[in-house]
Design a protein around this motif. Structure first.
Motif, PDB file in Angstrom:
ATOM      1  N   LEU A  14       0.832  -1.197   0.000  1.00  0.00           N
ATOM      2  CA  LEU A  14       0.000   0.000   0.000  1.00  0.00           C
ATOM      3  C   LEU A  14       0.869   1.250   0.000  1.00  0.00           C
ATOM      4  O   LEU A  14       1.987   1.229   0.497  1.00  0.00           O
ATOM      5  N   PRO A  15       0.354   2.353  -0.525  1.00  0.00           N
ATOM      6  CA  PRO A  15       1.106   3.614  -0.500  1.00  0.00           C
ATOM      7  C   PRO A  15       1.359   4.064   0.938  1.00  0.00           C
ATOM      8  O   PRO A  15       0.674   3.631   1.870  1.00  0.00           O
ATOM      9  N   GLY A  16       2.302   4.972   1.115  1.00  0.00           N
ATOM     10  CA  GLY A  16       2.667   5.432   2.442  1.00  0.00           C
ATOM     11  C   GLY A  16       1.737   6.460   3.046  1.00  0.00           C
ATOM     12  O   GLY A  16       1.647   6.570   4.265  1.00  0.00           O
ATOM     13  N   ASN A  17       1.057   7.236   2.224  1.00  0.00           N
ATOM     14  CA  ASN A  17       0.144   8.242   2.774  1.00  0.00           C
ATOM     15  C   ASN A  17      -1.152   7.572   3.212  1.00  0.00           C
ATOM     16  O   ASN A  17      -1.674   6.693   2.531  1.00  0.00           O
ATOM     17  N   PRO A  18      -1.703   7.998   4.359  1.00  0.00           N
ATOM     18  CA  PRO A  18      -2.860   7.293   4.925  1.00  0.00           C
ATOM     19  C   PRO A  18      -4.096   7.249   4.039  1.00  0.00           C
ATOM     20  O   PRO A  18      -4.734   6.201   3.922  1.00  0.00           O
ATOM     21  N   LEU A  19      -4.467   8.348   3.416  1.00  0.00           N
ATOM     22  CA  LEU A  19      -5.654   8.330   2.567  1.00  0.00           C
ATOM     23  C   LEU A  19      -5.406   7.477   1.323  1.00  0.00           C
ATOM     24  O   LEU A  19      -6.271   6.717   0.894  1.00  0.00           O
ATOM     25  N   SER A  20      -4.224   7.570   0.769  1.00  0.00           N
ATOM     26  CA  SER A  20      -3.873   6.745  -0.391  1.00  0.00           C
ATOM     27  C   SER A  20      -3.934   5.263  -0.038  1.00  0.00           C
ATOM     28  O   SER A  20      -4.429   4.450  -0.823  1.00  0.00           O
ATOM     29  N   ALA A  21      -3.445   4.905   1.135  1.00  0.00           N
ATOM     30  CA  ALA A  21      -3.487   3.507   1.579  1.00  0.00           C
ATOM     31  C   ALA A  21      -4.933   3.044   1.745  1.00  0.00           C
ATOM     32  O   ALA A  21      -5.297   1.939   1.323  1.00  0.00           O
ATOM     33  N   PHE A  22      -5.770   3.884   2.336  1.00  0.00           N
ATOM     34  CA  PHE A  22      -7.176   3.541   2.539  1.00  0.00           C
ATOM     35  C   PHE A  22      -7.880   3.318   1.196  1.00  0.00           C
ATOM     36  O   PHE A  22      -8.597   2.336   1.006  1.00  0.00           O
ATOM     37  N   VAL A  23      -7.686   4.214   0.255  1.00  0.00           N
ATOM     38  CA  VAL A  23      -8.327   4.117  -1.055  1.00  0.00           C
ATOM     39  C   VAL A  23      -7.829   2.880  -1.804  1.00  0.00           C
ATOM     40  O   VAL A  23      -8.622   2.136  -2.390  1.00  0.00           O
ATOM     41  N   THR A  24      -6.529   2.633  -1.770  1.00  0.00           N
ATOM     42  CA  THR A  24      -5.971   1.454  -2.436  1.00  0.00           C
ATOM     43  C   THR A  24      -6.572   0.178  -1.850  1.00  0.00           C
ATOM     44  O   THR A  24      -6.919  -0.748  -2.573  1.00  0.00           O
ATOM     45  N   TRP A  25      -6.697   0.131  -0.519  1.00  0.00           N
ATOM     46  CA  TRP A  25      -7.322  -1.040   0.109  1.00  0.00           C
ATOM     47  C   TRP A  25      -8.772  -1.175  -0.343  1.00  0.00           C
ATOM     48  O   TRP A  25      -9.233  -2.277  -0.655  1.00  0.00           O
ATOM     49  N   GLN A  26      -9.520  -0.076  -0.404  1.00  0.00           N
ATOM     50  CA  GLN A  26     -10.917  -0.120  -0.822  1.00  0.00           C
ATOM     51  C   GLN A  26     -11.063  -0.683  -2.237  1.00  0.00           C
ATOM     52  O   GLN A  26     -11.968  -1.474  -2.498  1.00  0.00           O
ATOM     53  N   ILE A  27     -10.197  -0.258  -3.124  1.00  0.00           N
ATOM     54  CA  ILE A  27     -10.318  -0.646  -4.534  1.00  0.00           C
ATOM     55  C   ILE A  27      -9.726  -2.024  -4.811  1.00  0.00           C
ATOM     56  O   ILE A  27     -10.330  -2.846  -5.504  1.00  0.00           O
ATOM     57  N   PHE A  28      -8.547  -2.308  -4.257  1.00  0.00           N
ATOM     58  CA  PHE A  28      -7.847  -3.552  -4.585  1.00  0.00           C
ATOM     59  C   PHE A  28      -7.781  -4.549  -3.431  1.00  0.00           C
ATOM     60  O   PHE A  28      -7.966  -5.739  -3.622  1.00  0.00           O
ATOM     61  N   GLY A  29      -7.475  -4.058  -2.249  1.00  0.00           N
ATOM     62  CA  GLY A  29      -7.203  -4.950  -1.121  1.00  0.00           C
ATOM     63  C   GLY A  29      -8.379  -5.784  -0.682  1.00  0.00           C
ATOM     64  O   GLY A  29      -8.236  -6.994  -0.441  1.00  0.00           O
ATOM     65  N   SER A  30      -9.547  -5.169  -0.551  1.00  0.00           N
ATOM     66  CA  SER A  30     -10.697  -5.931  -0.068  1.00  0.00           C
ATOM     67  C   SER A  30     -11.088  -7.035  -1.053  1.00  0.00           C
ATOM     68  O   SER A  30     -11.435  -8.148  -0.636  1.00  0.00           O
ATOM     69  N   ALA A  31     -11.007  -6.763  -2.347  1.00  0.00           N
ATOM     70  CA  ALA A  31     -11.321  -7.798  -3.348  1.00  0.00           C
ATOM     71  C   ALA A  31     -10.276  -8.914  -3.309  1.00  0.00           C
ATOM     72  O   ALA A  31     -10.627 -10.105  -3.389  1.00  0.00           O
ATOM     73  N   LEU A  32      -9.011  -8.566  -3.167  1.00  0.00           N
ATOM     74  CA  LEU A  32      -7.944  -9.564  -3.070  1.00  0.00           C
ATOM     75  C   LEU A  32      -8.150 -10.428  -1.831  1.00  0.00           C
ATOM     76  O   LEU A  32      -8.063 -11.657  -1.892  1.00  0.00           O
ATOM     77  N   THR A  86      -8.467  16.442  -2.948  1.00  0.00           N
ATOM     78  CA  THR A  86      -8.044  15.259  -2.223  1.00  0.00           C
ATOM     79  C   THR A  86      -6.567  15.420  -1.881  1.00  0.00           C
ATOM     80  O   THR A  86      -5.757  15.711  -2.755  1.00  0.00           O
ATOM     81  N   HIS A  87      -6.253  15.240  -0.617  1.00  0.00           N
ATOM     82  CA  HIS A  87      -4.866  15.306  -0.151  1.00  0.00           C
ATOM     83  C   HIS A  87      -4.532  13.949   0.452  1.00  0.00           C
ATOM     84  O   HIS A  87      -5.172  13.520   1.403  1.00  0.00           O
ATOM     85  N   SER A  88      -3.536  13.284  -0.100  1.00  0.00           N
ATOM     86  CA  SER A  88      -3.265  11.893   0.253  1.00  0.00           C
ATOM     87  C   SER A  88      -2.895  11.673   1.714  1.00  0.00           C
ATOM     88  O   SER A  88      -2.981  10.557   2.213  1.00  0.00           O
ATOM     89  N   GLY A  89      -2.520  12.708   2.417  1.00  0.00           N
ATOM     90  CA  GLY A  89      -2.159  12.552   3.817  1.00  0.00           C
ATOM     91  C   GLY A  89      -3.248  12.946   4.792  1.00  0.00           C
ATOM     92  O   GLY A  89      -3.082  12.810   5.998  1.00  0.00           O
ATOM     93  N   ARG A  90      -4.365  13.434   4.304  1.00  0.00           N
ATOM     94  CA  ARG A  90      -5.428  13.927   5.188  1.00  0.00           C
ATOM     95  C   ARG A  90      -6.588  12.935   5.272  1.00  0.00           C
ATOM     96  O   ARG A  90      -7.258  12.671   4.283  1.00  0.00           O
ATOM     97  N   VAL A  91      -6.836  12.454   6.465  1.00  0.00           N
ATOM     98  CA  VAL A  91      -7.908  11.476   6.661  1.00  0.00           C
ATOM     99  C   VAL A  91      -9.050  12.032   7.510  1.00  0.00           C
ATOM    100  O   VAL A  91     -10.010  11.322   7.789  1.00  0.00           O
ATOM    101  N   SER A  92      -8.982  13.279   7.890  1.00  0.00           N
ATOM    102  CA  SER A  92      -9.980  13.842   8.804  1.00  0.00           C
ATOM    103  C   SER A  92     -11.397  13.831   8.232  1.00  0.00           C
ATOM    104  O   SER A  92     -12.361  13.784   8.993  1.00  0.00           O
ATOM    105  N   LEU A  93     -11.552  13.852   6.920  1.00  0.00           N
ATOM    106  CA  LEU A  93     -12.884  13.845   6.317  1.00  0.00           C
ATOM    107  C   LEU A  93     -13.488  12.437   6.190  1.00  0.00           C
ATOM    108  O   LEU A  93     -14.688  12.300   5.961  1.00  0.00           O
ATOM    109  N   LEU A  94     -12.688  11.400   6.336  1.00  0.00           N
ATOM    110  CA  LEU A  94     -13.176  10.035   6.099  1.00  0.00           C
ATOM    111  C   LEU A  94     -14.435   9.667   6.885  1.00  0.00           C
ATOM    112  O   LEU A  94     -15.357   9.071   6.309  1.00  0.00           O
ATOM    113  N   PRO A  95     -14.539   9.991   8.173  1.00  0.00           N
ATOM    114  CA  PRO A  95     -15.752   9.590   8.901  1.00  0.00           C
ATOM    115  C   PRO A  95     -17.041  10.190   8.348  1.00  0.00           C
ATOM    116  O   PRO A  95     -18.118   9.628   8.541  1.00  0.00           O
ATOM    117  N   GLU A  96     -16.949  11.307   7.650  1.00  0.00           N
ATOM    118  CA  GLU A  96     -18.131  11.981   7.107  1.00  0.00           C
ATOM    119  C   GLU A  96     -18.488  11.516   5.696  1.00  0.00           C
ATOM    120  O   GLU A  96     -19.549  11.869   5.180  1.00  0.00           O
TER     121      GLU A  96
END
Length: 121
Positions: A14-32, A86-96
């Motif tokens: 997964l990418p190093g930035n938290p939002l990038s890692a979350f998105v990558t998991w959503q698109i690829f990781g969960s299906a894998l 979208t800023h790859s290091g900012r996760v504060s909006l995710l809960p909303e």
């Protein structure tokens, strides 16, 4: 993102930035994960939603932008509002947020009311 195997072990980098890692998991990781665990594959959940506001985008690459579903229009279509950027290091909006908008690479602007592909979390 990287993917591979060492012997019988499979890995997803997964990418190093938290939002990038979350998105990558959503698109690829969960299906894998579902595939490797033998779980039943879920049908594709992507669908089209209507933009609540005009969306501006710098052309050149596809973007996945955080979005929140806010209701339905008069035709019964779901309406989505979105983060301005979208800023790859900012996760504060995710809960909303409810999911991701897929913005094609050649897009410069999508008007209010445009249909956009949406991938729910």
């Amino acid at each position: 993102m990287s993917f591979g195997h060492v012997g019988r072990a499979v890995w997803l980098g997964l990418p190093g930035n938290p939002l990038s890692a979350f998105v990558t998991w959503q698109i690829f990781g969960s299906a894998l994960f579902r595939s490797l665990s033998g779980a039943a594959q879920r049908p594709v959940r992507r669908r089209h939603v209507v933009l609540q506001h005009t969306l501006h985008h710098k052309p050149g690459r596809c973007e996945l932008r955080l979005a929140r579903l806010t209701g339905f229009d008069s035709a019964g279509r779901e309406i989505a509002e979105f983060a301005e950027a979208t800023h790859s290091g900012r996760v504060s909006l995710l809960p909303e947020m409810d999911g991701l908008l897929f913005i094609p690479a050649d897009t410069e602007e999508l008007p209010c009311g445009a249909l956009v592909e949406f991938h729910p979390f």
